[in-house]
Structures are given as structure tokens and as C-alpha cells.
Design an enzyme around this catalytic site. Structure first.
Site, short mmCIF file in Angstrom:
data_model
loop_
_atom_site.label_atom_id
_atom_site.label_comp_id
_atom_site.label_asym_id
_atom_site.label_seq_id
_atom_site.Cartn_x
_atom_site.Cartn_y
_atom_site.Cartn_z
N GLU A 244 3.80 -1.21 -6.08
CA GLU A 244 5.00 -0.39 -6.08
C GLU A 244 5.50 -0.30 -4.88
OE1 GLU A 244 3.94 2.27 -10.23
OE2 GLU A 244 3.37 3.18 -8.39
N CYS B 186 6.05 9.91 -13.96
CA CYS B 186 6.63 10.52 -12.84
C CYS B 186 7.90 10.58 -13.02
CB CYS B 186 6.02 9.64 -11.40
SG CYS B 186 6.25 7.98 -11.29
#
Lengths: 638, 638
Positions: free
Chosen positions: B312, B408
Site C-alpha cells: 500500500e 480504515c
């Protein structure tokens, strides 16, 4: 096909050079690697593994552990197969003695019941046949079979065949006679068994090949159940990923090429051969459908296949990223096998076109020009600083390493380059098909009453001469010459005079009672051509690639002041062709274009200015032989 | 900054709608998710984890196991923070009661020594602080701190602050007083501690923040040693990948944004705040260098960052693939935090420009227009059949899911949308900086003697009115209005007459003793602009993107007969603007262009014909609200 290879002696042309390079450099170099004698190369340990296996069988213990991949044995088999082919062209008692030693080594690593595999002999003796998904035992057996067929055929020595047949009989007994369920996790043995069948003509080998083909995908959960039965794994591969190993469907119902590209193309090769021998129409149709899906949806313009790193696999149709391409060397070799086998099923030039495309571009690119370094992955764009560095690009190295921990590609290249004759010709009754334009002498005196001497300027020149040496007064036959899809206008002359010719399935048919000294000259059109991709391929929007004959070209930074990402090709193109200053014998294209001149900012509201710029292009197979600079096959047009 | 948020009451404009949507839909929806009450959404179990932790502390056992990510607690903290902000704008006794219950729940899950983390309380009680690399204890603590500051600040209730300070004191004691080595594997607590410091003004909190910042990267092997000390891992993250967690170098020596993008931008935010408070010039310079590297080398035109799925993470400079972009929603929110904090260090419009870019494009795109579905990944190109399907594109979904196992992003969007006032303004002495053009009322009566009523047509209209309500006769101040980089010509009028203005660091300064009723009208130029990328970005060669004001546009198949990969934009463009038929209030651009018309083949020697075709473009934030069709931000020009 081995028969045709034996009848075709390459002379010193473009591909003849490669066959000689295989003999002079590639095969000796790889032998040293297998013996762990090349400094700075990844350790192979393949020979040592066999020594250890032999010791284990003799003494029940080993001094040195197994090292390498579960399929490390196959590196030796592929090398041995390459060496066998090479021995045909270049008899070499020393090399043959080395090969004989290896054959004995194989024998000494064979279990009394015939089983051979050093990983399972040395490291996991109680896991034999437990994990077909990952174990690669049948894959290694397949490569052993191919090596055995080649070595026995070329040298006439039967020792390796005896060893191998004992192993094959063991496999037959286990999977057919005892009827224990199982399919190979990595298809390969199917095509190998078919080769064995053609060579040794044992019905059981055909039966075993067809068994593995027919069983595949009948129970798509086979590997899931196998894992449930015994949870032991080699590297924890996902048993649920059925497409990866092509067990998602019975093979006759497979219409899309999916999963690991090498596995797929090896499987299809075996299927095509089995379809030929058994006359199985549904199997033939599956092969044709899969062929279309590969070549019209999933193949790079370089003849590379398998576009994603994840699973070394085919991706969705139209998904052909350039910089992250997997495009494994082995996959293109497997595609060549598949194409060659399709030609046996159906003499259509489209198969030979792809064979040529993959050979001249991806396979040759896989190896450094001097034969000592190899790619595994063959991207169509490379950007130093990103390629081999970014986490999404770790596989896409900008320079060829000396060897790989997973070393499947280098010996695969070696065996292909040493057996090019297999791919150059087909003979069907009185018709002789010339698929590839390779310099050499085809000796058909026994069957057709003539030798055909090919003198080819390919790939850089367009003239290919076929000269007939007929022992008797004349040799009646049809010479069928492939009309390559890239040649817009092809002319054919007989003894200096142009002739009319009929084309059938992409081959020009020249039927004649050839007299000694007759010469057919085929003149291929090598005008450079721009290639465009279907709009569904996102990566190539607005871009074009260049071909000159069979060769796909690319722009490399080393020829273009360091950078190519800022180059645009002229829509209204003109170009020149010259010999490359640094690459002897290589024709460089210089095309009109532009260099975009922008600032340092990431984004701008101004379209960057385009300055006139001549762009140098080199054949893709030569890229990255002069250091790591930017490389691009698909260039934007402006 | 919370102070400015409290002083700025959004009215019912474009972003006011989003703040209201957060209250009406997003916050209640997410509360139901956290309670596992939304059918068909990924299970959260976050509330249950706290119940289990409380039971464990009470009874030493649990009825129900922990479920979710190691950082599952943070979903609640972020939601609570969002709810706190929302309560300021929309007092809601019921919601506040729910929040109070949650606060009590947190308290009941707190160990006597202050420690709070349900994963380590319920699931791994003996692994506390053992694996800072993966454990996310300090990350969760950071989010708790942010929630506590927000909730205490807005409601005036101290209970959550007491709980939190007890935990922070425990952390301080462990890492500072006891001097046990350690840095957070996922930076976050640094920025949170700085927020706490600004709110509670405890020196230890500043000291602890600076401690974590200073320690980071001093020993780049810290996580390697940690693993050697105790091999227990959460998911087996690679401790050798030091850049991933930004521990590869001391922070002041970091010049390139690397590793996990959210971690990086949270870290830089904390660094910038610490630099502001401590006056640390080297820290400030590191922030400026990293800012430049992000925004001029590694940021998508949508304000998204982190271009690779693997980790990521930030990739190499210039590596900005569109279809495989990671471009996480949280990362753009973190970038907005960083930008906002940089504005505190240096009032330069470039920071606010990026804040606006990330907000109007990536953050809004992260959420479905109705507030109930969310992206995690925000690609700049989407191709159904490849996106979300190909193994390289599994992360790049073409439609927003209801929730994520790793959730998230959704509550991060909620807390940002509920606190937009923080980002709209800065006040420095007598100067009031207007960064974002948001409808609302800024109450500066106490400090500057006036209220400023903003009536903004943004983002679709160019007029922004600032009307002054001065209690006394006049309010002397400087209104500094950001001149957005996308507005080619900006005009400013005072009470109907155009005025000259001076620009400083990208802000038009209007210094005046404002009288009651004075009105400044800023007229921004919303002409559409084409954006070009630096040639080093391979994916965008020959392509252009469209912006109208702050909004980046894209072409979607649903507006363009199903396909956009075959569309080319006219180099000599003309265009119209109309309200979209299906998207109320959204201005659609229709630009001149071409559709390429080719056959079914993968490759062709013919350049496909281009047919005239009008191309409809919609704002990027609205994409994928009408089903999954092709989408492209960067369109080739012809």
C-alpha cells in the site's frame, strides 16, 4: 519432428549462428552452472542433488542435503536434451562422455521400482506422490522422458531409455493399473509421453498421456482433496486456485487460456498431439479454441504470453501491460511447441507465424547476445529506477542475470535453439512445408528424391532461395512456402523467372518435378510496418509498434540520448535503415518523430512542446545488451 | 485548528451537504456496522471486542473471541472522533448518549495501568509491546487520543480524556521514563500527541511525540532486532523492509517519500507539527523536501498517493500506473492532514491547492454519493473484466463495497467530512486566510470584530462571496484569499467594484477596515483545462486529463455507449457544459473527440479509423455510482 531435425542441417546463417552459440557457449556454460562452477551465478546444485540421491539409495544417508527447487532435476534433463540435439549437429565425444556420465548418474539415483526424483529421494522420502499439485514429480518425469527420447534418438544409446521406461512403467502402474487418482500439477508429461510414443511406439505411453489429459479437470477439486488428505505442502500453493493448474474444467470444455502460462501451453501441446494420434475431434476443437484465445486476446506482439506476475499467468482477455508483463521465456517456448503441434493437426500458416514471432522476438531476447545471461521475464517496456525496483516490478529486471534460483528458462532456450530444424519443416505426403526461413540443407533424398538447400537472408533480408539437388533426373513434389503475414507482397521466381503461385492456408504451393539445380527464390517484403493494438488493450492506446519482417523493434535509451519515454512517432512516417554501429549485422531503423520537451513538474496545463527528433529503433531481441536504459516497444504517435 | 472548526459553521452548500450527509447517513450507518447490524457488510465486531476485553478484565475469561484486524479498535476511535465533530454542528442528545456509552466501554476495557487494546487484552495478553512493528498498539492509542481530544473539546466532557491521559502516561512511562527502546510500526501517535499537546498543553505529550519522531530510524534495525528477540508475529511482516515503516533513516535525513503511504503521511504530519512547536529547522526542511517529493513526483492528479498495491506504498518517483493504482482513501486524508500542518509552518497556497485536490477528488470519490458504500482503492482507470478480477487488479474494485475487513477508510472519511472547517481557514495575527471556498459563517467577532459569511458557488460555480458582519463600525484585518492554481484569471470585487490586489505566496491580500455589510466577491475562472503529465510518467504518454476548477473529470462508459478505452480527445478541443441528466447538480463536460473503430483482432497493421464522437466527462468523484463500466481519467489525444 526429431526426424526432420535430423534431416535438416543448419548452415551458418542467422539462426545457424544461434545453434552454434548453443553448442559453443550456452551448453558448456550451463553445464558449468549445473556443476556450480560459475562464480556469481545463483547456485544450482542440480548435479549434487543426484549424487546425494544416489548416496541415499546406496547408503540410506546423505553427506549433503538437497538444495534448490522441488523441480531442480528438470534443469539437468533440459540441458541433457539440449546437449543431445547439439551432438547431432556437432559430434563431440567429450560432451557425449559427459552426457553418458550424467545418464549413469540418473540410473544410480533410480529406485528399484523405477522412481526417480532427487527431492523426494533425499529430502522428503515419505512424500512421494503425496502432493501432485506442487511436487513436480510428473513434470520432472516429463523432462526426463524428453531428454531420453532425444538422447536415445541422436546417439542410438539405449541406457537412458531403459532407465526412463522403467520410470514410465512405474508411473503407468501407479496411475493406470492401480488406478490411483491423480493429475499432474504442472502439465508437461503429457507432451513428453506423446513424444515417447512417437519414438518408441509403445501403446501404454499413449494410453498414459491420454489418461492424464482425460482425467484433468474431471474432478476440479482433486487438489483440494489431496491437500485435505495430506496437508504437507512444498510452498503452500492455493489448492482452491483451480485455474492456475488448469483443473477448473475438463480439458475439452476449456475455452479460455487461464492460469500458469507454461503449464497451460505444455498441456495444450500434449492435447494437440493426442488429438492428432487419436483423431479426437473434441480435443482438436478445444486446442483450436484455446489457440484463438491466446493469440487473439492474450499474446504480446513479441509472441510472449502470460501477462501477470501473480501466478506467472494468463490474465483476462485484453490485459497486456507492457512494463509489468511476465512474458516468461519458457512460456514462449511452450507456445512454440503448441504452435508446432497445431501445424501437425492443421497446416495453416497462422501457427507458423506465431512460432516465428515468439522465436525471433521473445526467445532470442531471453538470452544475452553472447549466450551467457538470461532473462526470465521479457517486458515490453523497461524503465530503470522502476523496473526491477518498484515492488510491482521486482520481476521485470532491466538486465539479464547470470542464472536463476528457479532456472527453468535458460536450459529451455538451449534445447530450443539446438533443435530448430524441428520447427522449420513439415512433410505431408508429397508436400514439403517450409515454415521458417532458416539456412540449411534438408535431406529428403530417401523420401522425395532431393536435397533442398536453403540460403536465406532472413530475418534481415527478404530473399530466401530453395535450391534442389536431385540425384535422379527429377524429384516430383510440392514445395509449400509459408507466406508470412508480415510480408505485404511476396514474389516467387523459378530459375530467375517470376512465377504465378497458388496459396492455400497461407502457403504458396509450388508443385513441380524439380530438376537438379532448380532454384526457387522467394522475395519477402521487408518494408517496415506499424502495428496497432485492439482498443480494448488499455496500455497501448494511441501507441504503435514497429515490425520489419519477423522482427519487432523497440526504442532503447542507449540509442536515443538516454530516454525514450518522451519520444513520439510521426504519424506521417519516413524512415531509413542502416547497420547498427554497435550491434554488428543488426539493422537499425531510424524513424521520424518528436521529442516532447517539458519541465521538471509532475503536471502542467501546457501540452509539452514537440521537437523534431529522429528515433532509432533496434530489434527487440537485442535490447539490454548495452546496459540498462529505458526501453519501449509501443511508442505513442503524434 | 479545532478552534477554527468550531468557529466555522458550514451552511448548506456543496461541502455542507457532505457534512450533513456524514451526520444523517455516514455516522449512523457506520455505527450500525460497528455493532454488526448491517446485513451483507463485512463483519466488524469492533464493539464486541471491547465488550470481550471488559469481560476479560472483570472475569479473566471471555465468552466471545476477538475478531478482526489487530487495529480493529481504531475503527471505533475514528468513528467517535467523527461523531464528536458532528455533534458540534448538529447537537444530538441521542448520538451523544451513544458516544458516552462507548466512552464508558473504553474505560471498562482499560487495564489498571492505563493500557487499552482489545486485541492484546483478549487474544494475546502476553504480547503487549512485544511486536511494535505489527502490533498497532501505538497506532490505536493515537486514534484514541484524537477521538479523546475531539470529544472532550466538543462536548466539554472529561471522562474520555481521563481515560486517554492515563493510557498516554503509561506509554510515556514505558518509552521515556523507563527508556525502553521502541518506535511505532504505524506512525499516527505522533500527530495525535501533538493534537493532545495543543489541546491539553501538557509538556510530556509534546516530549513523547518528539521522542517517537527522533527515535525513528536512528536504529534502522530496530524491528529486525525486535523480531529476533521475540519471533511472535501478527501476520509475518518483513522486518527487513525498513522503508515500509519509514525506519530506514533518521527522519531528518529522509528526502524521499517511501513505504506505506498512510504511515508516511501521518508521520510527516506529526513531524510538521513538532517542527512548528519546537522551531526545529531541520525537521521543517525534511517536511518540505518530502512534500516536494510527494507532490511533484508521486501524487496522482486526483491527489491520491501510494501507487502500488504491494505494501500500500509509495513507488519510485514517476511511477503512477492508473489501473493498478492503490491510491488509498486514507492516504489522501493523511495527505490533507500533512498539507494542513504544512500551512501552519508556511502559509503558501501550494499546500492548500493539494488539500483541495485530494478532498474534492479522491476523498469524495472514496464514498458512494449516498454515503453508504466505500472504496479503499481509488484507481484512475477501471476496466470491468480486468479491474477486481485480474490477479494484478484484485485490489482495484470497480464498485464500492459496503464495508471492509480492513475498514480504515470509511470512518476516516467520516471524520474528515465532519471537520471540514479545520481545513478551510488559518488565522495569523490580523490576517485571515481562506484556503477552501466553503459556504458557511466564520465567527471571528472575539478576535477580529467580525463574522465572515461565505457564500460559495464552488466547486461548480466560480463566484465566492465574503460578506462581513461587523458589530462595531469596522473590523480592520487582512482577508487572504487563496488564488487556486487552476484559476487562470481571478477577479476580486469589493462591494461591486473590481479592485486591484496584491498576491503573496499564492494568496490575494485584501487589507481593509471592513465595515458591516462589506462584500468581497472573488470570481474564479472555471474554464476547463487540460492537464499533461511529465514525460517520465510512462502511463500517461500522449494522454491528457481534464479539470474544471478543483474537479478532475473522467470518462465513464455509462455516459459513452459503454466503452471509453477507444475514445480519443480532440487536440483542437471545443466543449460544452451542461447539468448531468442522471446526476443532479453535477456539471457534465462534453468535449469533441473521436472513437476509434477497429476490428476484433488483437493486432492490426492498419491504424484504426477515428470517427467523430462527442465525449461526455463527469467529475471523478462521481464515478461508479451508476454501475461498473469502463472509466478513464487520462485520455489519449488525437
Amino acid at each position: 519432428m526429431t526426424d526432420l531435425m535430423k534431416k535438416f542441417q543448419l548452415t551458418d546463417g542467422f539462426l545457424g549462428h544461434y545453434q552454434k552459440l548453443a553448442k559453443d557457449v550456452v551448453i558448456p556454460y550451463q553445464e558449468r552452472v549445473l556443476h556450480d562452477q560459475v562464480e556469481g551465478a545463483e547456485k544450482s546444485h542440480a548435479i549434487e542433488n543426484f549424487r546425494a540421491a544416489a548416496q541415499m539409495l546406496r547408503e540410506g544417508k546423505v553427506d549433503e542435503e538437497f538444495y534448490g527447487m522441488v523441480f531442480q532435476d528438470s534443469d539437468i534433463y533440459k540441458w541433457l536434451e539440449a546437449a543431445a540435439y547439439s551432438l547431432h549437429h556437432y559430434p563431440d565425444p567429450e560432451l557425449e562422455a559427459h552426457c553418458d556420465e550424467i545418464v549413469e548418474m540418473l540410473g544410480s539415483a533410480q529406485h528399484p521400482d523405477g522412481y526417480i526424483n532427487t527431492y523426494f529421494t533425499v529430502k522428503e522420502p515419505d512424500k512421494r506422490w503425496v502432493n501432485l499439485q506442487e511436487g513436480h514429480e510428473l513434470y520432472c518425469a516429463g523432462h526426463l522422458i524428453e531428454a531420453a527420447v532425444a538422447y536415445a534418438d541422436i546417439t542410438g544409446k539405449k541406457r537412458i531409455l531403459d532407465i526412463t521406461l522403467k520410470f514410465v512403467d512405474h508411473i503407468y502402474d501407479y496411475f493406470v493399473t492401480q488406478g490411483i487418482a491423480g493429475v499432474p500439477g504442472h502439465p508437461e508429461i503429457e507432451l513428453a509421453l506423446m513424444r515417447l510414443y512417437h519414438f518408441a511406439e509403445r501403446q501404454e505411453d499413449l494410453e498414459l498421456a491420454v489418461h492424464f489429459i482425460d482425467e484433468r479437470g474431471l474432478d476440479s477439486d482433486y487438489f483440494v482433496k489431496e491437500r485435505q488428505k495430506n496437508p504437507w505442502t512444498v510452498w503452500g500453493a492455493d489448492a482452491q486456485d483451480k485455474a492456475y493448474t488448469q483443473v477448473h474444467l475438463p480439458v475439452r470444455e476449456q475455452t479460455e487460456a487461464v492460469g500458469h502460462a507454461v503449464r497451460a501451453a505444455y498441456l495444450y501441446t500434449g492435447m494437440a498431439d493426442a488429438a492428432l494420434v487419436t483423431g479426437d475431434e473434441s480435443l482438436k476443437q478445444a486446442c483450436q479454441t484455446l489457440w484463438h484465445n491466446i493469440t487473439e486476446r492474450k499474446m504480446y506482439v513479441t509472441g510472449a504470453i502470460g501477462s501477470v506476475y501473480e501466478g506467472e499467468a494468463f490474465s483476462s482477455s485484453w490485459h497486456l501491460p507492457n512494463d509489468t508483463a511476465y512474458a516468461e521465456g519458457c512460456a514462449s517456448i511452450a507456445l512454440i511447441f503448441f504452435a508446432r503441434q497445431m501445424l501437425e493437426l492443421e497446416l495453416n500458416s497462422k501457427y507458423a507465424d506465431v512460432m516465428e514471432r515468439a522465436l525471433y522476438n521473445t526467445v532470442l531476447a531471453d538470452m544475452q547476445l553472447d549466450g551467457t545471461r538470461f532473462f526470465y521475464v521479457n517486458p515490453l517496456e523497461s524503465v530503470p529506477g522502476i523496473s526491477g525496483v518498484a515492488k510491482s516490478h521486482l520481476h521485470a529486471l532491466p538486465v539479464r542475470p547470470k542464472w536463476f534460483a528457479c532456472a527453468c528458462c535458460p536450459p529451455n532456450v538451449a534445447r530450443l535453439l539446438s533443435s530448430l530444424g524441428k520447427y522449420a519443416w513439415s512433410v505431408k505426403d508429397t508436400t514439403v512445408y517450409s515454415h521458417l526461413f532458416i539456412d540449411g540443407k534438408l535431406d529428403l533424398r530417401a523420401s522425395h528424391g532431393a536435397k533442398i538447400i536453403v540460403d536465406s537472408e532472413q530475418p534481415y533480408g527478404g530473399k530466401v532461395s530453395y535450391r534442389f539437388e536431385a540425384d535422379n533426373k527429377s524429384a516430383p513434389m510440392t514445395l509449400a512456402v509459408r507466406m508470412p503475414e508480415w510480408s505485404a507482397h511476396t514474389e516467387i521466381a523459378l530459375n530467375g523467372s517470376q512465377i504465378e503461385y497458388r496459396t492455400e492456408n497461407g502457403y504458396a504451393l509450388i508443385e513441380r518435378s524439380f530438376a537438379d539445380g532448380d532454384e526457387i527464390i522467394v522475395s519477402l517484403d521487408l518494408s517496415i510496418r506499424r502495428i496497432y493494438t485492439n482498443d480494448k488493450v488499455s496500455a497501448n492506446s494511441g501507441r504503435t509498434a514497429f515490425a520489419r519482417g519477423a522482427l519487432i523493434y523497440c526504442a532503447e535509451g542507449v540509442d536515443n540520448n538516454g530516454a525514450v519515454l518522451d519520444l513520439f512517432v510521426d504519424r506521417n512516417l519516413s524512415y531509413t535503415e542502416t547497420e547498427h554501429e554497435q550491434l554488428p549485422g543488426v539493422i537499425k531503423l531510424t524513424v521520424t518523430g518528436y521529442r516532447s520537451v517539458g519541465g521538471d513538474s509532475l503536471y502542467s496545463y501546457e501540452r509539452p512542446l514537440l521537437e523534431r527528433q529522429m528515433i532509432d529503433l533496434v530489434p527487440y531481441y537485442t535490447w539490454s545488451n548495452r546496459g540498462a536504459t529505458q526501453m519501449r516497444v509501443w511508442l505513442p504517435e503524434a
